[in-house]
Design an enzyme around this catalytic site. Structure first.
Site, PDB file in Angstrom:
ATOM      1  N   LYS A  13       0.842  -1.215   0.000  1.00 49.25           N
ATOM      2  CA  LYS A  13       0.000   0.000   0.000  1.00 49.25           C
ATOM      3  C   LYS A  13       0.870   1.255   0.000  1.00 49.25           C
ATOM      4  O   LYS A  13       0.672   2.160  -0.805  1.00 49.25           O
ATOM      5  CB  LYS A  13      -0.912   0.047   1.256  1.00 49.25           C
ATOM      6  CG  LYS A  13      -1.797  -1.157   1.443  1.00 49.25           C
ATOM      7  CD  LYS A  13      -2.651  -1.031   2.691  1.00 49.25           C
ATOM      8  CE  LYS A  13      -1.883  -1.047   3.987  1.00 49.25           C
ATOM      9  NZ  LYS A  13      -1.237  -2.322   4.313  1.00 49.25           N
ATOM     10  N   ARG A  88      -9.706   0.702   8.557  1.00 49.52           N
ATOM     11  CA  ARG A  88      -9.266  -0.667   8.825  1.00 49.52           C
ATOM     12  C   ARG A  88     -10.334  -1.461   9.552  1.00 49.52           C
ATOM     13  O   ARG A  88     -10.129  -2.629   9.839  1.00 49.52           O
ATOM     14  CB  ARG A  88      -8.041  -0.604   9.722  1.00 49.52           C
ATOM     15  CG  ARG A  88      -6.746  -0.839   9.013  1.00 49.52           C
ATOM     16  CD  ARG A  88      -5.672  -0.665  10.049  1.00 49.52           C
ATOM     17  NE  ARG A  88      -4.500  -1.390   9.753  1.00 49.52           N
ATOM     18  CZ  ARG A  88      -3.415  -0.841   9.227  1.00 49.52           C
ATOM     19  NH1 ARG A  88      -3.401   0.429   8.882  1.00 49.52           N
ATOM     20  NH2 ARG A  88      -2.359  -1.574   9.045  1.00 49.52           N
ATOM     21  N   ARG A 127      11.802  -5.841   4.361  1.00 52.31           N
ATOM     22  CA  ARG A 127      11.548  -4.392   4.293  1.00 52.31           C
ATOM     23  C   ARG A 127      12.514  -3.636   5.201  1.00 52.31           C
ATOM     24  O   ARG A 127      12.837  -4.059   6.292  1.00 52.31           O
ATOM     25  CB  ARG A 127      10.123  -4.087   4.745  1.00 52.31           C
ATOM     26  CG  ARG A 127       9.916  -2.575   4.890  1.00 52.31           C
ATOM     27  CD  ARG A 127       8.509  -2.170   4.966  1.00 52.31           C
ATOM     28  NE  ARG A 127       7.798  -2.740   6.075  1.00 52.31           N
ATOM     29  CZ  ARG A 127       6.501  -2.586   6.259  1.00 52.31           C
ATOM     30  NH1 ARG A 127       5.802  -1.888   5.397  1.00 52.31           N
ATOM     31  NH2 ARG A 127       5.911  -3.130   7.286  1.00 52.31           N
ATOM     32  N   ARG A 160      11.559  -2.035  10.704  1.00 48.03           N
ATOM     33  CA  ARG A 160      10.518  -1.386  11.504  1.00 48.03           C
ATOM     34  C   ARG A 160      10.257  -2.217  12.759  1.00 48.03           C
ATOM     35  O   ARG A 160      10.330  -3.441  12.698  1.00 48.03           O
ATOM     36  CB  ARG A 160       9.246  -1.274  10.659  1.00 48.03           C
ATOM     37  CG  ARG A 160       8.532   0.035  10.826  1.00 48.03           C
ATOM     38  CD  ARG A 160       7.466   0.216   9.794  1.00 48.03           C
ATOM     39  NE  ARG A 160       6.241  -0.504  10.102  1.00 48.03           N
ATOM     40  CZ  ARG A 160       5.167  -0.502   9.323  1.00 48.03           C
ATOM     41  NH1 ARG A 160       5.181   0.184   8.196  1.00 48.03           N
ATOM     42  NH2 ARG A 160       4.088  -1.168   9.660  1.00 48.03           N
ATOM     43  N   ARG A 171      -0.147  -9.397  13.105  1.00 45.29           N
ATOM     44  CA  ARG A 171      -0.781  -8.362  12.268  1.00 45.29           C
ATOM     45  C   ARG A 171      -1.641  -9.001  11.179  1.00 45.29           C
ATOM     46  O   ARG A 171      -2.690  -8.467  10.813  1.00 45.29           O
ATOM     47  CB  ARG A 171       0.283  -7.444  11.661  1.00 45.29           C
ATOM     48  CG  ARG A 171       0.853  -6.498  12.706  1.00 45.29           C
ATOM     49  CD  ARG A 171       2.183  -5.917  12.281  1.00 45.29           C
ATOM     50  NE  ARG A 171       2.112  -5.105  11.100  1.00 45.29           N
ATOM     51  CZ  ARG A 171       3.169  -4.766  10.371  1.00 45.29           C
ATOM     52  NH1 ARG A 171       4.366  -5.185  10.709  1.00 45.29           N
ATOM     53  NH2 ARG A 171       3.017  -4.020   9.313  1.00 45.29           N
TER      54      ARG A 171
HETATM   55  P1  AP5 Z   1       4.909  -1.628   1.860  1.00 41.90           P
HETATM   56  O1  AP5 Z   1       4.590  -0.745   0.709  1.00 41.90           O
HETATM   57  O2  AP5 Z   1       5.709  -1.058   2.965  1.00 41.90           O
HETATM   58  O3  AP5 Z   1       3.581  -2.346   2.392  1.00 41.90           O
HETATM   59  P2  AP5 Z   1       2.347  -1.757   3.194  1.00 41.90           P
HETATM   60  O4  AP5 Z   1       1.124  -2.380   2.605  1.00 41.90           O
HETATM   61  O5  AP5 Z   1       2.409  -0.286   3.296  1.00 41.90           O
HETATM   62  O6  AP5 Z   1       2.637  -2.474   4.587  1.00 41.90           O
HETATM   63  P3  AP5 Z   1       2.584  -1.900   6.079  1.00 41.90           P
HETATM   64  O7  AP5 Z   1       3.347  -2.888   6.946  1.00 41.90           O
HETATM   65  O8  AP5 Z   1       3.009  -0.480   6.139  1.00 41.90           O
HETATM   66  O9  AP5 Z   1       1.111  -2.062   6.368  1.00 41.90           O
HETATM   67  P4  AP5 Z   1       0.437  -2.104   7.705  1.00 41.90           P
HETATM   68  O10 AP5 Z   1      -0.946  -2.000   7.239  1.00 41.90           O
HETATM   69  O11 AP5 Z   1       0.716  -3.276   8.564  1.00 41.90           O
HETATM   70  O12 AP5 Z   1       1.156  -0.935   8.524  1.00 41.90           O
HETATM   71  P5  AP5 Z   1       0.714   0.549   8.847  1.00 41.90           P
HETATM   72  O13 AP5 Z   1       1.906   1.385   8.893  1.00 41.90           O
HETATM   73  O14 AP5 Z   1      -0.422   0.958   8.001  1.00 41.90           O
HETATM   74  O15 AP5 Z   1       5.663  -2.919   1.264  1.00 41.90           O
HETATM   75  C1  AP5 Z   1       6.169  -3.932   2.109  1.00 41.90           C
HETATM   76  C2  AP5 Z   1       7.541  -4.411   1.610  1.00 41.90           C
HETATM   77  O16 AP5 Z   1       7.399  -5.073   0.372  1.00 41.90           O
HETATM   78  C3  AP5 Z   1       8.542  -3.262   1.338  1.00 41.90           C
HETATM   79  O17 AP5 Z   1       9.815  -3.699   1.674  1.00 41.90           O
HETATM   80  C4  AP5 Z   1       8.415  -3.016  -0.177  1.00 41.90           C
HETATM   81  O18 AP5 Z   1       9.623  -2.494  -0.714  1.00 41.90           O
HETATM   82  C5  AP5 Z   1       8.115  -4.411  -0.677  1.00 41.90           C
HETATM   83  N1  AP5 Z   1       7.235  -4.432  -1.833  1.00 41.90           N
HETATM   84  C6  AP5 Z   1       6.169  -3.602  -2.068  1.00 41.90           C
HETATM   85  N2  AP5 Z   1       5.550  -3.943  -3.225  1.00 41.90           N
HETATM   86  C7  AP5 Z   1       6.232  -5.016  -3.713  1.00 41.90           C
HETATM   87  C8  AP5 Z   1       6.062  -5.831  -4.868  1.00 41.90           C
HETATM   88  N3  AP5 Z   1       5.089  -5.601  -5.752  1.00 41.90           N
HETATM   89  N4  AP5 Z   1       6.930  -6.849  -5.067  1.00 41.90           N
HETATM   90  C9  AP5 Z   1       7.936  -7.102  -4.170  1.00 41.90           C
HETATM   91  N5  AP5 Z   1       8.142  -6.351  -3.038  1.00 41.90           N
HETATM   92  C10 AP5 Z   1       7.306  -5.333  -2.829  1.00 41.90           C
HETATM   93  O19 AP5 Z   1       0.144   0.362  10.333  1.00 41.90           O
HETATM   94  C11 AP5 Z   1       1.005   0.033  11.397  1.00 41.90           C
HETATM   95  C12 AP5 Z   1       0.215  -0.066  12.686  1.00 41.90           C
HETATM   96  O20 AP5 Z   1      -0.419   1.199  12.983  1.00 41.90           O
HETATM   97  C13 AP5 Z   1      -0.943  -1.074  12.700  1.00 41.90           C
HETATM   98  O21 AP5 Z   1      -0.508  -2.386  13.009  1.00 41.90           O
HETATM   99  C14 AP5 Z   1      -1.838  -0.476  13.795  1.00 41.90           C
HETATM  100  O22 AP5 Z   1      -1.334  -0.760  15.086  1.00 41.90           O
HETATM  101  C15 AP5 Z   1      -1.692   1.024  13.565  1.00 41.90           C
HETATM  102  N6  AP5 Z   1      -2.713   1.582  12.647  1.00 41.90           N
HETATM  103  C16 AP5 Z   1      -2.476   2.213  11.461  1.00 41.90           C
HETATM  104  N7  AP5 Z   1      -3.629   2.598  10.887  1.00 41.90           N
HETATM  105  C17 AP5 Z   1      -4.623   2.190  11.720  1.00 41.90           C
HETATM  106  C18 AP5 Z   1      -6.032   2.270  11.654  1.00 41.90           C
HETATM  107  N8  AP5 Z   1      -6.672   2.835  10.618  1.00 41.90           N
HETATM  108  N9  AP5 Z   1      -6.753   1.739  12.686  1.00 41.90           N
HETATM  109  C19 AP5 Z   1      -6.141   1.170  13.745  1.00 41.90           C
HETATM  110  N10 AP5 Z   1      -4.795   1.047  13.863  1.00 41.90           N
HETATM  111  C20 AP5 Z   1      -4.047   1.557  12.851  1.00 41.90           C
HETATM  112 MG    MG Z   2       2.772   1.067   4.888  1.00 44.99          MG
END
Ligand code: AP5
Ligand code: MG
Length: 214
Positions: A13, A88, A127, A160, A171
């Site tokens: 994402k 979410r 990552r 991270r 997660r």
């Molecule tokens: P990346 O682009 O970083 O993936 P992502 O989908 O952004 O993954 P996140 O881990 O950031 O998602 P998340 O939803 O768990 O975390 P968030 O920060 O939102 O890609 C991942 C890896 O793959 C990278 O190394 C990239 O280079 C590689 N890659 C990408 N595309 C690729 C491809 N096509 N092929 C190969 N490799 C590829 O949330 C973190 C925490 O915050 C949550 O756990 C929760 O505690 C809290 N939180 C955030 N938002 C909310 C909410 N709305 N409600 C409640 N809690 C929340």
């Molecule tokens: Mg992300």
């Protein structure tokens, strides 16, 4: 153009949102990045949410709903925005939608990047992120030009805090239980677009652009 990016942790994402933000000149709003910035700077919000992020749990709805609604009301969102990691849960989606409706607005595209769980663990353990500017890399699929140094700001990149294998598994469980029901919710509403997230980064980007238009 108002876009929501859905998908499991590690689905890509953030990677796609950054590219779309550059292409369409609209802000990329990641609730995860906002929460991590608050944790890093030791704000009250940061103190309240740290344990949730460290344990791979969602933070309570009330903490992210107001934060996101306030963020999209800022001037830089007048032409649209890309929401990454919000909503979410169904209550988050419903409250956000009613806030938009009150202002006569709606989301234009909901994009779900689909990646099977078995690919996720490999992606997340490779990552690396820059805790200074938030840029994201992958040791194999999207490496930095100089090893361990952020291309954008020159600081050292790191794993991270929530990318440890045990936390990644938690997660994923949380995602299937609490976030996946949103797929049905948006499918019924009729504006969900599914994208094959197992393709390469550029291929995925091109298929999203085909949908959104040049
Ligand atoms: P990346 O682009 O970083 O993936 P992502 O989908 O952004 O993954 P996140 O881990 O950031 O998602 P998340 O939803 O768990 O975390 P968030 O920060 O939102 O890609 C991942 C890896 O793959 C990278 O190394 C990239 O280079 C590689 N890659 C990408 N595309 C690729 C491809 N096509 N092929 C190969 N490799 C590829 O949330 C973190 C925490 O915050 C949550 O756990 C929760 O505690 C809290 N939180 C955030 N938002 C909310 C909410 N709305 N409600 C409640 N809690 C929340
Ligand atoms: Mg992300």
């Amino acid at each position: 153009m108002k876009i929501i990016m859905l998908g499991a942790p590690g689905a890509g994402k953030g990677t796609q949102a950054v590219k779309l933000s550059e292409k369409y000149c609209i802000p990329h709003i990641s609730t995860g990045d906002i929460l991590r910035t608050n944790i890093k700077s030791g704000t009250e919000l940061g103190k309240r949410v740290k344990a949730f992020l460290d344990n791979g749990q969602l933070v309570p709805d009330e903490l992210v709903i107001d934060l996101t609604i306030d963020r999209v009301k800022r001037d830089d969102c007048k032409r649209g925005y890309i929401l990454d990691g919000f909503p979410r849960t169904i209550p988050q989606a419903q409250e956000f939608e009613s806030a938009l409706e009150n202002d006569g607005e709606k989301i234009d595209y909901i994009i779900d990047i689909e990646v099977p769980d078995e690919n996720i663990i490999q992606r997340m353990s490779g990552r690396r992120t820059c805790s200074h500017c938030g840029a994201t890399y992958h040791i194999l699929h999207n490496p930095t030009k100089i090893e361990e140094i952020c291309d954008s700001c020159g600081k050292r990149i790191e794993l991270r805090d929530d990318d440890k294998p045990e936390t990644i598994k938690k997660r994923l469980v949380v995602y299937h239980e609490q976030t996946q029901p949103l797929m049905d919710y948006y499918t019924i509403k009729g504006n969900l677009v599914k994208i094959d997230g197992t393709l390469g980064i550029d291929e995925i980007f091109n298929s999203i652009v085909e949908i959104l238009g040049e």
